[in-house]
Design a protein around this motif. Structure first.
Motif, mmCIF file in Angstrom:
data_model
loop_
_atom_site.group_PDB
_atom_site.id
_atom_site.type_symbol
_atom_site.label_atom_id
_atom_site.label_comp_id
_atom_site.label_asym_id
_atom_site.label_seq_id
_atom_site.Cartn_x
_atom_site.Cartn_y
_atom_site.Cartn_z
ATOM 1 N N GLN A 183 0.842 -1.204 0.000
ATOM 2 C CA GLN A 183 0.000 0.000 0.000
ATOM 3 C C GLN A 183 0.875 1.252 0.000
ATOM 4 O OE1 GLN A 183 -2.419 -1.273 3.510
ATOM 5 N NE2 GLN A 183 -4.160 -0.420 2.380
ATOM 6 N N ILE A 199 1.180 4.215 -2.784
ATOM 7 C CA ILE A 199 0.996 5.651 -2.527
ATOM 8 C C ILE A 199 2.136 6.447 -3.174
ATOM 9 C CG2 ILE A 199 0.773 7.428 -0.729
ATOM 10 C CD1 ILE A 199 -0.334 5.135 1.111
ATOM 11 N N ASP A 254 -7.379 11.608 -3.244
ATOM 12 C CA ASP A 254 -7.263 10.167 -3.511
ATOM 13 C C ASP A 254 -6.011 9.597 -2.843
ATOM 14 O OD1 ASP A 254 -9.596 10.298 -4.975
ATOM 15 O OD2 ASP A 254 -8.543 10.732 -6.851
ATOM 16 N N THR A 299 -6.813 9.289 0.899
ATOM 17 C CA THR A 299 -7.663 8.135 1.197
ATOM 18 C C THR A 299 -6.805 6.879 1.359
ATOM 19 O OG1 THR A 299 -9.464 9.131 -0.044
ATOM 20 C CG2 THR A 299 -9.622 6.766 0.354
ATOM 21 N N GLN A 300 -5.795 6.736 0.488
ATOM 22 C CA GLN A 300 -4.929 5.561 0.573
ATOM 23 C C GLN A 300 -4.008 5.624 1.792
ATOM 24 O OE1 GLN A 300 -7.017 3.920 -1.415
ATOM 25 N NE2 GLN A 300 -5.205 2.611 -1.357
#
Lengths: 103, 103, 103, 103
Positions: B31, B35, B47, B50-51
């Motif tokens: 993850q 990003i 966006d 959010t990650q």
């Protein structure tokens, strides 16, 4: 059973810290009331926010103290007894920690 | 698995959940790498945010699992032995919980 | 720097801080990979937890920087234009802040 | 100046939500007072903790509402005016968000 005997080693983990915890909660209550007055007096948003952060931190400190007492007394006692009761107590404590971390 | 003695009752609380925890950490690593790519590709700020929130939550889930395992094994064992070691373990666990709640 | 047009006034709020944000994310990725190794090496639970808290804080710092850039550029620009777009941008930013506070 | 005019578009961002925010704060105050009574009555630690988490969440909701109002009014207005005042307002809002995320 309901009172008195508790402070002298009752059934709740925080028995020994009871008066300190109540004092902290009274202070937090005063902080929240102070924030209400700030809002009623149209205090600048950022100053209100600073006080909300302070009250939130005060409640977190109470939570961490309750949790420490709970581990040191209730969970430790259950662990000494062992078995299903011990497992249930630890699961319950973990769930409370998760609620705290996520709140 | 490879470290047999560990998985069959080793010295770390998370021995039984080791492969699951490593899997979660690998996913969290992926993850964070994702990003980076989003930022390099000029992805819209919200966006990306959010990650970042999702990766933070993933790490929190790992922390809560480690803590649960630690209470269920290391702290419970120390409590059964009692004495200063038990007190020290509980103080140490409380400090770790405080760091987590405040992070 | 390399993506000149972006760093010299691209369409994302963090354009000017892009290389710093990527650097921070690379460091966070390294921290998460380090935690995996700690788990694989059966490092003591509390030491692993300390590193998980540190990685979580590192991601939070990235989030706060992205948010600051977003307010300073995207939201400020939308506010200058006014109207529905401005309202939508602010609602969107508030929602991202809420996700962050609750994560 | 102290009142009335504020609710009809005063100088604080939350002017339009004032009565709702005061209501929420009164409820949070009641929750904190309820927690005091729980502690005085030796309520089980975990049940007290659940209420502390709920009161913390209630304060967070107030903070997020104040922040949303602040962005939508004070920050948006400053952005429209532009210049140093706009920059200062955004830096100030970012600092308040950081305090909230870290509390």
């Amino acid at each position: 059973m309901e009172h008195g005997t508790q402070d002298a080693g009752g059934h709740v983990g925080y028995a020994g810290d009871k008066s300190e915890i109540v004092k902290r909660l009274k202070r937090a209550e005063g902080q929240v009331r102070g924030i209400q007055r700030m809002v009623e007096d149209d205090t600048y948003c950022i100053d209100v926010l600073t006080q909300v952060s302070a009250a939130t931190k005060a409640l977190e400190t109470v939570a961490l103290q309750l949790l420490d007492d709970h581990l040191a007394h209730c969970v430790a006692e259950a662990a000494r007894e062992g078995g299903d009761v011990a497992d249930a107590k630890i699961r319950e404590a973990s769930a409370a920690i998760a609620r705290l971390v996520r709140s």
